[in-house]
Design an enzyme around this catalytic site. Sequence first.
Site, PDB file in Angstrom:
ATOM      1  N   LYS A   1       0.886  -1.258   0.006  1.00 53.83           N
ATOM      2  CA  LYS A   1       0.186  -0.120  -0.113  1.00 53.83           C
ATOM      3  C   LYS A   1       0.950   1.170   0.219  1.00 53.83           C
ATOM      4  CE  LYS A   1      -3.939  -2.528   2.214  1.00 53.83           C
ATOM      5  NZ  LYS A   1      -4.611  -2.680   3.453  1.00 53.83           N
TER       6      LYS A   1
ATOM      7  N   GLN B   1      -4.983  -1.688   9.548  1.00 53.69           N
ATOM      8  CA  GLN B   1      -4.847  -2.944   8.946  1.00 53.69           C
ATOM      9  C   GLN B   1      -5.188  -4.005   9.936  1.00 53.69           C
ATOM     10  OE1 GLN B   1      -3.778  -3.511   5.755  1.00 53.69           O
ATOM     11  NE2 GLN B   1      -3.809  -5.526   5.985  1.00 53.69           N
TER      12      GLN B   1
ATOM     13  N   ASP C   1     -10.953   2.644   4.020  1.00 52.72           N
ATOM     14  CA  ASP C   1     -11.344   1.235   4.078  1.00 52.72           C
ATOM     15  C   ASP C   1     -12.856   0.989   4.063  1.00 52.72           C
ATOM     16  OD1 ASP C   1      -9.428  -0.625   3.662  1.00 52.72           O
ATOM     17  OD2 ASP C   1      -8.799  -0.414   5.935  1.00 52.72           O
TER      18      ASP C   1
HETATM   19  N1  GUN Z   1      -6.884  -7.083   6.076  1.00 53.69           N
HETATM   20  C1  GUN Z   1      -6.969  -7.763   5.059  1.00 53.69           C
HETATM   21  N2  GUN Z   1      -7.550  -7.007   4.055  1.00 53.69           N
HETATM   22  C2  GUN Z   1      -7.849  -5.647   4.488  1.00 53.69           C
HETATM   23  C3  GUN Z   1      -8.279  -4.639   4.076  1.00 53.69           C
HETATM   24  O1  GUN Z   1      -8.637  -4.479   2.813  1.00 53.69           O
HETATM   25  N3  GUN Z   1      -8.249  -3.583   4.706  1.00 53.69           N
HETATM   26  C4  GUN Z   1      -7.503  -3.554   6.150  1.00 53.69           C
HETATM   27  N4  GUN Z   1      -7.539  -2.443   7.075  1.00 53.69           N
HETATM   28  N5  GUN Z   1      -7.121  -4.851   6.592  1.00 53.69           N
HETATM   29  C5  GUN Z   1      -7.223  -5.822   6.012  1.00 53.69           C
END
Ligand code: GUN
Length: 284
Positions: free
Chosen positions: A51, A95, A118
């Site tokens: 990211k 995350q 998100d």
């Molecule tokens: N863990 C697995 N997929 C995601 C996601 O799309 N966003 C976040 N914040 N954590 C994750």
Amino acid sequence: MTLLDGKTLSANIEKNLITQVQDLAKQGITPGLAVILVGNDPASCAYVQMKAKACKRVGIYSVTHEMPPSITEDELLSVIEILNKNPNIDGILVQLPLPSHIKTSKVLEAINPQKDVDGFHPFNVGRLSVNLDSFVPATPLGVMNLLKHYNIDVSGKDVVIVGMSNIVGKPLAALMLNAGASVSCTHILTRDVSAYTKNADIVCVGVGKAGLIKADMIKEGAIVVDIGINRLESGALVGDVDFENVSKKVSFITPVPGGVGPMTIATLLQNTYKAALYRLTQRA
Ligand code: GUN
């Protein structure tokens, strides 16, 4: 059979974003994303790194806050509060998963919904469910955009979703419903998943189980979207679909890697750009 090529589409999205971000810079705004990583789960570390790299490619400022797994819920909440108030931070992403001593819902609800790139805050979840403009979780929105790019209209189609996580399955069901699909939601307690998938026009699966979806579970000419990511002992990265056999009978299918994964990243960037636009209209 046509491959739903998320790698190429996401590269195009990023290319467009570079220009959009440059135009925003002319107005004195650099989109900013804060990523919070608690602990050192290898998969989470890898995602967070991807990211951050993607932000860099398109000119989005990103900062990763790495926290020890022992961090308390209150400490984490105070970091979020600081980021909520930081005018240079447009998006806040925690995350997941979080360590078990931290209540995930409490943390997600602490994020300013206008910075919730998100789309996990109940404010945005609710708005999505009634088809109002909102932040939409990156993976399911990426799936919808991938299908749209290939002129696949889901309206009136029988869509089966396998796996009902808050991150993927549930928001994807909402998006599909909003787009006019007839949606079946199958999950860990579903007695016979194949009874659903066999009749589906579109099957979307995100469970995290390699080889779960076999050729005899899929209708001839169906569309299959594989949202799973699994690392085999050999080191190979595969999805939840038996690609070799399923791909022989479908009309469209996503590869893994190179399908939904890169779309997730590109969509997160788009969400962060969208959050930065709130600076022009004043953030609450
Ligand atoms: N863990 C697995 N997929 C995601 C996601 O799309 N966003 C976040 N914040 N954590 C994750």
